[in-house]
Design a protein around this motif. Sequence first.
Motif, mmCIF file in Angstrom:
data_model
loop_
_atom_site.group_PDB
_atom_site.id
_atom_site.type_symbol
_atom_site.label_atom_id
_atom_site.label_comp_id
_atom_site.label_asym_id
_atom_site.label_seq_id
_atom_site.Cartn_x
_atom_site.Cartn_y
_atom_site.Cartn_z
ATOM 1 N N ALA D 61 -18.507 -7.508 -14.754
ATOM 2 C CA ALA D 61 -16.823 -7.284 -14.647
ATOM 3 C C ALA D 61 -16.501 -7.212 -13.187
ATOM 4 C CB ALA D 61 -16.398 -5.763 -15.368
ATOM 5 N N THR D 62 -15.867 -7.992 -12.797
ATOM 6 C CA THR D 62 -15.082 -7.953 -11.538
ATOM 7 C C THR D 62 -13.697 -7.666 -11.430
ATOM 8 O OG1 THR D 62 -16.933 -9.642 -11.065
ATOM 9 C CG2 THR D 62 -15.137 -9.469 -9.341
ATOM 10 N N LEU D 63 -13.301 -6.516 -10.575
ATOM 11 C CA LEU D 63 -11.977 -6.285 -10.358
ATOM 12 C C LEU D 63 -11.507 -6.863 -9.234
ATOM 13 C CD1 LEU D 63 -10.160 -2.932 -10.972
ATOM 14 C CD2 LEU D 63 -10.188 -4.051 -8.624
ATOM 15 N N ILE D 64 -10.525 -7.838 -9.365
ATOM 16 C CA ILE D 64 -10.087 -8.931 -8.361
ATOM 17 C C ILE D 64 -8.982 -8.080 -7.615
ATOM 18 C CG2 ILE D 64 -8.999 -11.206 -7.876
ATOM 19 C CD1 ILE D 64 -11.572 -11.399 -9.216
ATOM 20 N N ASP D 65 -8.143 -7.438 -8.233
ATOM 21 C CA ASP D 65 -7.030 -6.824 -7.650
ATOM 22 C C ASP D 65 -6.223 -5.718 -8.148
ATOM 23 O OD1 ASP D 65 -4.996 -7.356 -5.128
ATOM 24 O OD2 ASP D 65 -3.634 -7.660 -7.036
ATOM 25 N N GLU D 66 -5.521 -4.845 -7.610
ATOM 26 C CA GLU D 66 -4.702 -3.886 -8.274
ATOM 27 C C GLU D 66 -3.301 -3.540 -7.472
ATOM 28 O OE1 GLU D 66 -6.345 -0.015 -8.449
ATOM 29 O OE2 GLU D 66 -7.885 -0.443 -6.786
ATOM 30 N N ARG D 67 -2.335 -3.476 -8.193
ATOM 31 C CA ARG D 67 -1.150 -3.111 -7.837
ATOM 32 C C ARG D 67 0.086 -2.874 -8.898
ATOM 33 N NH1 ARG D 67 0.198 -7.525 -3.772
ATOM 34 N NH2 ARG D 67 -2.132 -7.300 -3.649
ATOM 35 N N MET D 68 1.124 -2.392 -8.608
ATOM 36 C CA MET D 68 2.082 -1.900 -9.497
ATOM 37 C C MET D 68 3.340 -2.506 -8.963
ATOM 38 S SD MET D 68 2.433 -1.150 -12.860
ATOM 39 C CE MET D 68 3.823 -0.655 -13.879
ATOM 40 N N SER D 69 4.428 -2.955 -9.619
ATOM 41 C CA SER D 69 5.477 -3.384 -9.074
ATOM 42 C C SER D 69 6.847 -3.002 -9.946
ATOM 43 C CB SER D 69 5.413 -4.858 -9.145
ATOM 44 O OG SER D 69 5.587 -5.424 -10.586
ATOM 45 N N ARG D 70 7.853 -3.144 -9.084
ATOM 46 C CA ARG D 70 9.142 -2.867 -9.753
ATOM 47 C C ARG D 70 10.094 -3.775 -8.799
ATOM 48 N NH1 ARG D 70 11.240 -1.772 -13.959
ATOM 49 N NH2 ARG D 70 9.943 0.084 -14.225
ATOM 50 N N LEU D 120 22.779 -13.265 -5.626
ATOM 51 C CA LEU D 120 21.673 -12.103 -5.982
ATOM 52 C C LEU D 120 20.416 -12.076 -5.207
ATOM 53 C CD1 LEU D 120 22.050 -12.841 -9.969
ATOM 54 C CD2 LEU D 120 23.574 -11.083 -8.436
ATOM 55 N N LEU D 121 20.057 -10.697 -4.899
ATOM 56 C CA LEU D 121 18.884 -10.619 -3.818
ATOM 57 C C LEU D 121 18.027 -9.776 -5.053
ATOM 58 C CD1 LEU D 121 16.871 -10.671 -1.752
ATOM 59 C CD2 LEU D 121 18.256 -8.878 -0.797
ATOM 60 N N PHE D 122 16.854 -10.190 -5.227
ATOM 61 C CA PHE D 122 15.660 -9.481 -6.034
ATOM 62 C C PHE D 122 14.674 -9.008 -4.992
ATOM 63 C CE2 PHE D 122 16.904 -10.457 -10.588
ATOM 64 C CZ PHE D 122 17.907 -11.375 -10.360
ATOM 65 N N LEU D 123 14.271 -7.931 -5.188
ATOM 66 C CA LEU D 123 13.287 -7.491 -4.192
ATOM 67 C C LEU D 123 12.104 -6.735 -5.197
ATOM 68 C CD1 LEU D 123 14.763 -5.689 -0.865
ATOM 69 C CD2 LEU D 123 14.117 -7.972 -1.098
ATOM 70 N N ARG D 124 11.074 -7.439 -4.979
ATOM 71 C CA ARG D 124 9.849 -6.919 -5.733
ATOM 72 C C ARG D 124 9.007 -6.185 -4.979
ATOM 73 N NH1 ARG D 124 4.460 -8.546 -8.215
ATOM 74 N NH2 ARG D 124 4.512 -8.671 -10.575
ATOM 75 N N PHE D 125 8.944 -4.656 -5.316
ATOM 76 C CA PHE D 125 8.061 -3.860 -4.469
ATOM 77 C C PHE D 125 6.591 -3.794 -5.003
ATOM 78 C CE2 PHE D 125 12.490 -1.974 -4.131
ATOM 79 C CZ PHE D 125 12.535 -2.479 -2.638
#
Lengths: 348, 348, 348, 348
Positions: D61-70, D120-125
């Motif tokens: 098992a290889t964890l490639i990346d992690e993040r959460m967004s809104r 419209l401006l969408f920002l994905r944090f």
Amino acid sequence: MSTELLDHAPVPLKWVGPVRVTGNVMEGEQLVPLATYEQPLWPSVGRGAKMSMLVPDGIKATLIDERMSRSVLFEADDAGVALKALHEIQAHMHLLQEVVATSSRFARLIDLHAQIAGNLLFLRFELTTGDASGHNMVTLASERLMDFILRRWPELRYESISGNFCSDKKATAVNGILGRGKNVVTELVLPRRTVERWLRSTPEKIAQLNVRKNLIGTMLAGGLRTGNAHYANMLLGFFLATGQDAANIVEGSQGITHAEVRDGDLYFSCTLPNLIVGSVGNGKGLDFIEANLARLGCKEDREPGANARRLAVLCAATVLCGELSLMAAQTNQGELMASHLKLERAAN
Amino acid sequence: MSTELLDHAPVPLKWVGPVRVTGNVMEGEQLVPLATYEQPLWPSVGRGAKMSMLVPDGIKATLIDERMSRSVLFEADDAGVALKALHEIQAHMHLLQEVVATSSRFARLIDLHAQIAGNLLFLRFELTTGDASGHNMVTLASERLMDFILRRWPELRYESISGNFCSDKKATAVNGILGRGKNVVTELVLPRRTVERWLRSTPEKIAQLNVRKNLIGTMLAGGLRTGNAHYANMLLGFFLATGQDAANIVEGSQGITHAEVRDGDLYFSCTLPNLIVGSVGNGKGLDFIEANLARLGCKEDREPGANARRLAVLCAATVLCGELSLMAAQTNQGELMASHLKLERAAN
Amino acid sequence: MSTELLDHAPVPLKWVGPVRVTGNVMEGEQLVPLATYEQPLWPSVGRGAKMSMLVPDGIKATLIDERMSRSVLFEADDAGVALKALHEIQAHMHLLQEVVATSSRFARLIDLHAQIAGNLLFLRFELTTGDASGHNMVTLASERLMDFILRRWPELRYESISGNFCSDKKATAVNGILGRGKNVVTELVLPRRTVERWLRSTPEKIAQLNVRKNLIGTMLAGGLRTGNAHYANMLLGFFLATGQDAANIVEGSQGITHAEVRDGDLYFSCTLPNLIVGSVGNGKGLDFIEANLARLGCKEDREPGANARRLAVLCAATVLCGELSLMAAQTNQGELMASHLKLERAAN
Amino acid sequence: MSTELLDHAPVPLKWVGPVRVTGNVMEGEQLVPLATYEQPLWPSVGRGAKMSMLVPDGIKATLIDERMSRSVLFEADDAGVALKALHEIQAHMHLLQEVVATSSRFARLIDLHAQIAGNLLFLRFELTTGDASGHNMVTLASERLMDFILRRWPELRYESISGNFCSDKKATAVNGILGRGKNVVTELVLPRRTVERWLRSTPEKIAQLNVRKNLIGTMLAGGLRTGNAHYANMLLGFFLATGQDAANIVEGSQGITHAEVRDGDLYFSCTLPNLIVGSVGNGKGLDFIEANLARLGCKEDREPGANARRLAVLCAATVLCGELSLMAAQTNQGELMASHLKLERAAN
């Protein structure tokens, strides 16, 4: 392989407009060329162009971003090996940038995205490419980058110079999200009276139709990052007239029309995130193409990229003209077919 | 609106091949025309065509289905009203068919699909249209159908002659699932030795690359019903050369390449479910188009639709030729760019 | 294989409402159960339910269609063989229907769709399945159908009992276009004053937010046949509380919210084309599930399918309640987080 | 709003395995819990787990990346205003990071993506969120960020705390491309004899079925960044057993199975780019959840995030076990239904 009869397809072309454009790339009025077998396109775009002339500011065009991409594909033993190599490659971005710089005077590596699926590593190189659309420039740069990477990270093996995560001329989502080509928004605010008189419609009708047809209708059809009436028509005509690789209308047509009633007037916009156009490069050597580009003001002595940006903005403004005109027509029962028939009769 | 300088864009055109084709539509060999600004396309397709000549049966082309569609959009008070009207409309299919029959000698209503979203009713009319691609035929038929329906079901109100559930020139899923245009599969079984000698590759390499690039790579890119290397290029070239509405390469290019190793040989296939082509109709009035269609054997005295089906099959075979050649090239590091550069130098 | 410690996950459950529902399936008021680890869902759905009680007709629920599907996958030598077999199979639909009838008292084959890609033949069997969601019923029927077809058309070879053209629990477009599960539209017309007082918003704000967020925002995200704020939350809660296969929220959540200002009031609708629910079958043997279904009025002595349709309609009404409430909350800066925090503090 | 009868849904749960796992996050063997109404899932996953025990290294098992967004949504007068504000905001990334740091001890802003559509401006944090899945953490951070931005750039106006470019619990492409949740690849190399004896299949059959069903079949269905047999089932079971927000199986199930024959053995991998799981936070307060997490070794005293990463890896390994087992079963005609029936009979 035998080939014969070198010849050409003389696609009918008209200059339509002028279109009035303002924004962060250019200000001014400009006739625009459309090469197409579909004649009704000319008066349709022409009607939209006229709308832009009836409003002091005309069409506001904003160039949001520009880049060109190519994804390459490596094989590794497993995802762990791929990830380790990826991290190291990312840490050597400056070296990659040097490699790219040797491949072309205009190519500059500005970003890198990766995907790992099983033991496969996809690297998406993102470059600016001056005034060229950049297909060949990113391919050549990618070839150099692959050579460099394969020598330095022998645990990666060549699989393909293109891994389809680019993606070129395909209905995908990646280009709109990560960017490929020029990303241009065009907007027009049209007074109610202008909409009523010249488009025989109302701001309310056009805004409502946009939601119901372009947004909901396309969603029901299983659309992908697309919500418009017929961007592809204008793009094809403009691309053929200016020597572009017109197969890029596949992703170019993935854009979104957004219309609203604003203080009783019509706000109408087209968002085109994937306009892959250039004022130099492949297809541009032909005399008539050079003449058309010159007439569009896209062969001036400007900083690298500026001519291509002007071209993109004019293309996006042309799309808005045709989109607005068709949307207005479709709010009226019977108008679309009547105008088609009239034009075709007139043509014969 | 002012327009001026009626002119044309002379897109370079070459006849490539011949391609050998068998199947349920035609048998024989045929040169195929490609109009394009991208010169490397010609030898690439030519190499694939040569492969088809090295095998007794050549490319097997199977026409699976054909139809053209237009979706119209009605507004109702609510979904219940829309559903009741829909059920009644479906029960009067024979009347709808009569209405369509009055709109054109060749139009025949063969199916009807519906979507209800909130208070909106989308009807997708599906017709056969003889030898025409049928854009105008389905629009005219749909206009008559809307008139008929609006008179008989006054609880439905006109919203649009096109509701984008058609869908025309857009990256959607509906066309592949319900059908729009000709649905053609082309297949070629190539002996290992031929692959090795003429394509400088192996069946294993090509099959593997197809899975990794065309299937997985496209998936990662967020592709929609598409898994191929560059159908759009061949489609654009063939469409421009034969007077098609080339903006239909948007959905035309949504197809799937499937390759496998079969008893040591290469099985290679292209599935193109949305080929919107015609041998008569819009764009066909031009002399050079008529000449090209005639040379393709698509202006013969056949039953309605047969010329268009031949055209679709030749187009799909051309796509296979170009797809096979590029896929083989990409299995070899450095080959793609080298051949591009060589061709472009040769051209200058 | 070793397993141990048979146990259960006690997912918190609340009955919320009542919800007032009218339409072509049921009329009346009903509390609805939601099992979830996310507590803020209960008051959110509860607020929407209250809205339905403030309006004489409540939520209008229209069941548009119902069917369950399974696609099987055959291999042929080539597409021509596959097509010939397909045509023959289609001509024997009545025999297929007899085969299905032997597999279950409730299963009835109502339609058949096919896809041919290269030498692969996908058949999508579409059945009505009485009060069961029908996963097992269509699998069993498909197995019998495969046996029958493989015997009668030996040129077809078994590849898989499921070819993923079904499609079950996957983000695809096919289910919304061809139908899978119950297709339900729920609608609510809410007076302006009610929106202002109870939802602290306006019809204009909610309609505008729906276009900008649910339609355009989801499009930008590369959404597929989906445009809503959080259907998945309500579906999960309702499915777990009623013994459904909750993994079907994957396609169940692919639905579209459509809101408009209608004569100053708010028209708000949810279209859920893929509600896969049943009142009998797998997962229903548990006592608490039976009790919940009974309390929902879905264990009555009705014609086959009627209990499941009632369940679907109640589920879809529940979705509307939660969707309306969240959309209203998001029109106000700061409201969403404040209510979440308040609820979570109250819970601790 | 009235609610009553606070209760719970006791979803049957079993611990299956053990599964043997190696990789960049953990090494070891571990039983895994699955809560589900679908009993056949247990032996199916159990069979896959057994395979992992028959191979020295087990599942890699290889964890490639992690993040959460809104993603948040602003309105501007036009795209030009939106772009200018965006450039300024991007230039103040360090200030945004400070704002986020004040919202939670664990939240850290690591990236920012934007989309402009019309005005419209969408920002994905994009944040890391320690051991929490992070839904609330990113919402709270986004609220603070919106406050900050709205004060400093008054030309932007509040439209929504969520603009659906996040995207949460929806069938979209953005999460796989930009990342949301843990991105984990699991891989298993299984000797031919093991495949033949224990899975009653062959490496060739499984690899071929994967291409034909999971890749091509899903493409035909209009799948979006998804190519697998039934990830959703394992995810639901694991999520419910460990207190996750199980509605996140919608995007969690968008993953790709890749299988190949490697030196006569079977290479089998599952790529899951959107595993949204946490070992603390919402839903975790319940005693049985805490006990399950502890038993999984995910409540240890480790650096922030390490427990959640272990959880993600175990979840992804569980998915591989179930996927491998079902794929093998479907290579054999009749096996799937037979095993289902046997299990269900045994259960009654």
